[in-house]
Every structure is written in structure tokens, then in C-alpha cells.
Design a protein around this motif. Structure first.
Motif, PDB file in Angstrom:
ATOM      1  N   TYR A  46       0.785  -1.234   0.000  1.00 49.59           N
ATOM      2  CA  TYR A  46       0.000   0.000   0.000  1.00 49.59           C
ATOM      3  C   TYR A  46       0.817   1.284   0.000  1.00 49.59           C
ATOM      4  CZ  TYR A  46      -3.594  -3.368   1.337  1.00 49.59           C
ATOM      5  OH  TYR A  46      -4.432  -4.455   1.366  1.00 49.59           O
ATOM      6  N   PHE A  47       2.085   1.225   0.367  1.00 49.58           N
ATOM      7  CA  PHE A  47       2.884   2.448   0.487  1.00 49.58           C
ATOM      8  C   PHE A  47       3.917   2.526  -0.634  1.00 49.58           C
ATOM      9  CE2 PHE A  47       2.177   2.610   5.371  1.00 49.58           C
ATOM     10  CZ  PHE A  47       0.894   3.086   5.150  1.00 49.58           C
ATOM     11  N   PRO A  48       4.457   3.741  -0.886  1.00 53.97           N
ATOM     12  CA  PRO A  48       5.483   3.886  -1.916  1.00 53.97           C
ATOM     13  C   PRO A  48       6.684   2.975  -1.654  1.00 53.97           C
ATOM     14  CG  PRO A  48       4.674   6.028  -1.213  1.00 53.97           C
ATOM     15  CD  PRO A  48       4.073   5.025  -0.275  1.00 53.97           C
ATOM     16  N   ASN A  49       7.319   2.551  -2.718  1.00 56.09           N
ATOM     17  CA  ASN A  49       8.413   1.579  -2.630  1.00 56.09           C
ATOM     18  C   ASN A  49       9.728   2.268  -2.268  1.00 56.09           C
ATOM     19  OD1 ASN A  49      10.056  -0.628  -2.794  1.00 56.09           O
ATOM     20  ND2 ASN A  49       9.857  -0.910  -5.008  1.00 56.09           N
ATOM     21  N   VAL A  50       9.901   2.588  -1.008  1.00 54.74           N
ATOM     22  CA  VAL A  50      11.139   3.250  -0.577  1.00 54.74           C
ATOM     23  C   VAL A  50      12.330   2.314  -0.683  1.00 54.74           C
ATOM     24  CG1 VAL A  50      10.101   4.997   0.916  1.00 54.74           C
ATOM     25  CG2 VAL A  50      10.498   2.696   1.807  1.00 54.74           C
ATOM     26  N   PHE A  51      12.113   1.023  -0.512  1.00 57.99           N
ATOM     27  CA  PHE A  51      13.204   0.063  -0.654  1.00 57.99           C
ATOM     28  C   PHE A  51      13.691   0.032  -2.098  1.00 57.99           C
ATOM     29  CE2 PHE A  51      14.582  -4.332  -1.610  1.00 57.99           C
ATOM     30  CZ  PHE A  51      15.711  -4.377  -0.805  1.00 57.99           C
ATOM     31  N   GLY A  52      12.748   0.079  -3.044  1.00 60.48           N
ATOM     32  CA  GLY A  52      13.109   0.095  -4.456  1.00 60.48           C
ATOM     33  C   GLY A  52      13.866   1.356  -4.837  1.00 60.48           C
ATOM     34  N   ILE A  53      13.482   2.486  -4.215  1.00 63.39           N
ATOM     35  CA  ILE A  53      14.187   3.750  -4.486  1.00 63.39           C
ATOM     36  C   ILE A  53      15.633   3.646  -4.034  1.00 63.39           C
ATOM     37  CG2 ILE A  53      14.288   6.200  -3.909  1.00 63.39           C
ATOM     38  CD1 ILE A  53      11.255   6.138  -3.610  1.00 63.39           C
TER      39      ILE A  53
ATOM     40  N   TYR B 205       8.305   8.570   6.062  1.00 65.89           N
ATOM     41  CA  TYR B 205       8.225   7.132   5.853  1.00 65.89           C
ATOM     42  C   TYR B 205       9.515   6.659   5.212  1.00 65.89           C
ATOM     43  CZ  TYR B 205       6.767   2.742   3.649  1.00 65.89           C
ATOM     44  OH  TYR B 205       6.684   1.439   3.236  1.00 65.89           O
ATOM     45  N   CYS B 206      10.139   5.672   5.826  1.00 69.72           N
ATOM     46  CA  CYS B 206      11.432   5.247   5.302  1.00 69.72           C
ATOM     47  C   CYS B 206      11.676   3.758   5.515  1.00 69.72           C
ATOM     48  CB  CYS B 206      12.564   6.056   5.927  1.00 69.72           C
ATOM     49  SG  CYS B 206      12.687   5.877   7.720  1.00 69.72           S
ATOM     50  N   TYR B 207      12.709   3.276   4.848  1.00 68.63           N
ATOM     51  CA  TYR B 207      13.157   1.890   5.009  1.00 68.63           C
ATOM     52  C   TYR B 207      14.496   1.918   5.716  1.00 68.63           C
ATOM     53  CZ  TYR B 207      14.918  -2.753   3.837  1.00 68.63           C
ATOM     54  OH  TYR B 207      15.439  -4.016   3.910  1.00 68.63           O
ATOM     55  N   TRP B 208      14.569   1.198   6.841  1.00 63.14           N
ATOM     56  CA  TRP B 208      15.808   1.126   7.615  1.00 63.14           C
ATOM     57  C   TRP B 208      16.599  -0.108   7.181  1.00 63.14           C
ATOM     58  CZ3 TRP B 208      13.953   2.335  13.318  1.00 63.14           C
ATOM     59  CH2 TRP B 208      13.747   3.720  13.428  1.00 63.14           C
ATOM     60  N   ASN B 209      17.767   0.140   6.586  1.00 65.08           N
ATOM     61  CA  ASN B 209      18.603  -0.970   6.161  1.00 65.08           C
ATOM     62  C   ASN B 209      19.104  -1.795   7.343  1.00 65.08           C
ATOM     63  OD1 ASN B 209      19.052  -0.941   3.154  1.00 65.08           O
ATOM     64  ND2 ASN B 209      19.545   1.195   3.602  1.00 65.08           N
ATOM     65  N   SER B 210      19.402  -1.129   8.436  1.00 64.06           N
ATOM     66  CA  SER B 210      19.986  -1.813   9.589  1.00 64.06           C
ATOM     67  C   SER B 210      19.070  -2.906  10.137  1.00 64.06           C
ATOM     68  CB  SER B 210      20.313  -0.808  10.693  1.00 64.06           C
ATOM     69  OG  SER B 210      19.131  -0.096  11.063  1.00 64.06           O
ATOM     70  N   SER B 211      17.783  -2.613  10.214  1.00 67.16           N
ATOM     71  CA  SER B 211      16.817  -3.579  10.756  1.00 67.16           C
ATOM     72  C   SER B 211      15.898  -4.161   9.681  1.00 67.16           C
ATOM     73  CB  SER B 211      15.951  -2.916  11.828  1.00 67.16           C
ATOM     74  OG  SER B 211      15.258  -1.793  11.290  1.00 67.16           O
TER      75      SER B 211
ATOM     76  N   ASP C 107      13.987   8.095   2.540  1.00 68.69           N
ATOM     77  CA  ASP C 107      12.699   8.457   3.124  1.00 68.69           C
ATOM     78  C   ASP C 107      11.911   9.357   2.187  1.00 68.69           C
ATOM     79  OD1 ASP C 107      12.906  11.527   4.197  1.00 68.69           O
ATOM     80  OD2 ASP C 107      14.845  10.530   4.312  1.00 68.69           O
ATOM     81  N   ILE C 108      10.582   9.305   2.353  1.00 68.60           N
ATOM     82  CA  ILE C 108       9.681  10.198   1.648  1.00 68.60           C
ATOM     83  C   ILE C 108       8.634  10.667   2.650  1.00 68.60           C
ATOM     84  CG2 ILE C 108       9.999   9.078  -0.589  1.00 68.60           C
ATOM     85  CD1 ILE C 108       7.341   7.686  -0.149  1.00 68.60           C
ATOM     86  N   GLU C 109       7.820  11.633   2.263  1.00 69.55           N
ATOM     87  CA  GLU C 109       6.770  12.131   3.139  1.00 69.55           C
ATOM     88  C   GLU C 109       5.425  11.610   2.654  1.00 69.55           C
ATOM     89  OE1 GLU C 109       6.445  16.280   5.222  1.00 69.55           O
ATOM     90  OE2 GLU C 109       5.401  16.417   3.300  1.00 69.55           O
ATOM     91  N   VAL C 110       4.647  11.065   3.581  1.00 68.16           N
ATOM     92  CA  VAL C 110       3.295  10.595   3.270  1.00 68.16           C
ATOM     93  C   VAL C 110       2.307  11.407   4.095  1.00 68.16           C
ATOM     94  CG1 VAL C 110       3.949   8.273   2.567  1.00 68.16           C
ATOM     95  CG2 VAL C 110       3.529   8.748   4.976  1.00 68.16           C
ATOM     96  N   VAL C 111       1.131  11.656   3.523  1.00 68.25           N
ATOM     97  CA  VAL C 111       0.137  12.520   4.161  1.00 68.25           C
ATOM     98  C   VAL C 111      -1.152  11.737   4.370  1.00 68.25           C
ATOM     99  CG1 VAL C 111      -1.175  14.668   4.003  1.00 68.25           C
ATOM    100  CG2 VAL C 111       1.139  14.535   3.040  1.00 68.25           C
ATOM    101  N   PHE C 112      -1.676  11.824   5.607  1.00 69.66           N
ATOM    102  CA  PHE C 112      -2.955  11.214   5.941  1.00 69.66           C
ATOM    103  C   PHE C 112      -3.839  12.259   6.608  1.00 69.66           C
ATOM    104  CE2 PHE C 112      -0.052   7.699   5.663  1.00 69.66           C
ATOM    105  CZ  PHE C 112      -0.807   6.656   5.139  1.00 69.66           C
ATOM    106  N   TYR C 113      -5.146  12.043   6.542  1.00 74.77           N
ATOM    107  CA  TYR C 113      -6.115  12.884   7.239  1.00 74.77           C
ATOM    108  C   TYR C 113      -6.799  12.050   8.315  1.00 74.77           C
ATOM    109  CZ  TYR C 113      -5.593  16.397   3.572  1.00 74.77           C
ATOM    110  OH  TYR C 113      -5.083  17.336   2.714  1.00 74.77           O
ATOM    111  N   ASP C 114      -7.223  12.738   9.400  1.00 78.19           N
ATOM    112  CA  ASP C 114      -8.038  12.063  10.401  1.00 78.19           C
ATOM    113  C   ASP C 114      -9.501  12.457  10.180  1.00 78.19           C
ATOM    114  OD1 ASP C 114      -8.334  14.613  11.434  1.00 78.19           O
ATOM    115  OD2 ASP C 114      -6.990  14.298  13.126  1.00 78.19           O
ATOM    116  N   LYS C 115     -10.390  12.023  11.072  1.00 74.95           N
ATOM    117  CA  LYS C 115     -11.821  12.283  10.886  1.00 74.95           C
ATOM    118  C   LYS C 115     -12.169  13.758  11.057  1.00 74.95           C
ATOM    119  CE  LYS C 115     -13.795   7.774  11.960  1.00 74.95           C
ATOM    120  NZ  LYS C 115     -14.725   7.007  12.831  1.00 74.95           N
TER     121      LYS C 115
END
Length: 274
Positions: A117-124, A152-158, A135-143
Motif C-alpha cells: 500500500y505504500f510507496p516503494n522506498v526500498f526500491g528507491i 516514511y522510510c526503510y531502515w537498512n539496519s533492521s 525516506d519520503i513524506e506521506v500525508v494522511f487525514y483524520d476524521k
């Protein structure tokens, strides 16, 4: 309700409704689409509409056996600033762990959901041949239609997908704790018009600790009652079988007598208990 169902077919659901949209009525346009206007009105008049619609709902709700997830995830949500409800499709849910709401200031997104469901940061990161975290920025709204920006990012270490910057502010604002559930949706207006766009929604389902404590207390009380009934039943049996009890005592004495070569133990109601 009959008026609301009829107006979906007659006026495309854009007129006044007697009852607000809900999780079931939002599927009525889909149910009515194969039928003509005359057929829908006939079902409403002869009273067969509710049963046929209920059958439609049952056939639409199918369980994904592999993941144990209901495939029909459409949910009707009313949000601030929207006169009509929104049709929101659940992407996934996650129960928060102590580390998700702790001092690490990060939320771990399960890999199966991150890559779906999220952008492919690992592929980037792979494309850039970069061993550093991407990392990239993702935006969500609440009610309340407040926007929440997360790093939002992918941590190589873990080798994990995480929300970092912005997550701690969300935790504090929503007063999140372990065992609360966060749900991610994609939403769009029911009658999508030109210029309107879908958007991502993040919602919270708070863990009801009081309910669990009450349930636990009730279970303990039920266990106590069951134990009390069992003991009462045993007392009644003992009163009826005084002769048997006398025999058991004799068996016990005989079992422990010096001349007895049988297996040592306690006999209760004729059964040897080691």
C-alpha cells in the motif's frame, strides 16, 4: 427506509435522505444496478427488497482464507466539512506495541502492508544504489480533516519499514497506548464529482481496558459459580452415599495397613489416586 432505497434508483441518491448512509446502505447502488427502476420499485412495494438486499450483502462478503480477512472492506465514514459520507476502503490495521508508542518515536509498518500500500522506498534505495536510509513524506487525514505528515522510510539496519518524524506528535495528540489499533483507509466521496480526489485516512480504535477487566471479572465469577455448583453437587452425593464413604475409609485404612502389599495411594469413591 423505503423512500431512501427508491431515491437511489430514481434520483441517483442525490436527494434528501431520511436516514444517514451506513456500511450497508452504501452498497445499495451496487445492489440495484442490475435491476430496472420498475423492478426495484416492485421489490420495495411487495416487501421483498430487504430480504434480497440481505442476500446480496451475504454474497458480497467473502472471507479471504489465506489471511482471514473479509474482502468487502468498504466503510461509510462521515468527516468534518463533508455534507455527505465518504466511502472508505480499509487497507490494513495494526495493533500498537509498547515500542510503537514508546521513546523510540517510530511506528513499524508490517512489510506485507508496506510493500502493498505504500510507496516503494526500498526500491528507491536500490535504484540509487544507496546504503543510506531513503525516506519520503506521506500525508494522511483524520476524521477531523486534519492532515498528518509522516516521514516514511526503510531502515537498512533492521530491514524494516517505519514512520518516524511526525509519528510522535500523532501519538501524543491522540493519546495512544499499547493495544490501541490504528487503521489505514483510502477514501473518496460517494458521488465522486469532477475535481474531487481520493485521499488517505488514518483512524484510531482505542483499546477498551475496562471492558476486558469486566469480561475477566465475569469469567472468574462464572468459574466460582461453577466450582460452587460442583462442590454442592459433591456434597449431595456424599450425603446420599454415606455407606460408600464408610467403605472408602475402610479401603484407605486397609491400603495403609502394614499387611497390605497393594499399591500405595488414596482411594476416593473406589478409585485409587496415587
Amino acid at each position: 427506509m423505503a423512500y431512501d432505497s427508491a431515491t437511489i434508483k430514481l434520483r441517483s441518491g442525490e436527494s434528501h435522505r431520511n436516514f444517514p448512509w451506513n456500511d450497508q446502505s452504501v452498497l445499495e447502488p451496487q445492489f440495484q444496478s442490475p435491476y430496472s427502476t420498475e423492478a426495484v420499485l416492485t421489490m420495495i412495494k411487495d416487501g421483498t427488497y430487504p430480504s434480497k438486499f440481505a442476500t446480496f450483502l451475504r454474497t458480497q462478503t467473502q472471507v479471504d482464507e489465506e489471511f482471514g480477512v473479509v474482502s468487502n472492506k468498504s466503510k461509510h465514514i462521515r468527516m468534518k466539512g463533508h455534507e455527505e459520507n465518504l466511502s472508505c476502503t480499509l487497507l490494513f490495521q495494526k495493533e500498537l506495541t509498547p515500542s510503537d508508542v514508546g521513546k523510540l518515536n517510530r511506528l513499524v509498518i508490517p512489510k506485507i502492508h508496506a510493500v502493498t500500500y505504500f510507496p516503494n522506498v526500498f526500491g528507491i534505495a536500490e535504484a540509487k544504489n544507496n546504503e543510506m536510509d531513503v525516506d519520503i513524506e506521506v500525508v494522511f487525514y483524520d476524521k477531523l480533516m486534519r492532515s498528518w505528515n509522516f516521514r516514511y522510510c526503510y531502515w537498512n539496519s533492521s530491514q524494516s519499514y517505519v514512520f518516524t518524524r511526525g509519528w510522535n506528535r500523532f501519538v501524543k495528540d491522540k493519546k495512544l497506548r499499547a493495544k490501541d489499533i490504528i487503521a489505514f483507509y483510502v477514501c473518496e466521496p460517494i458521488n465522486l464529482r469532477r475535481g474531487e480526489e481520493s485521499f488517505s485516512l488514518i483512524d484510531v480504535i482505542y483499546y477498551n481496558e475496562d471492558h476486558e477487566k469486566k469480561q475477566c471479572f465475569e469469567e472468574k465469577e462464572d468459574a466460582k459459580k461453577a466450582l460452587g455448583n460442583m462442590l454442592s453437587s459433591s456434597d449431595e452425593v456424599e450425603e446420599k452415599d454415606e455407606g460408600q464413604e464408610t467403605k472408602d475409609i475402610k479401603d484407605f485404612d486397609a491400603l495403609h495397613s502394614p499387611n497390605n502389599s497393594a499399591q500405595k495411594g488414596l482411594r476416593l469413591f473406589g478409585v485409587c489416586i496415587s
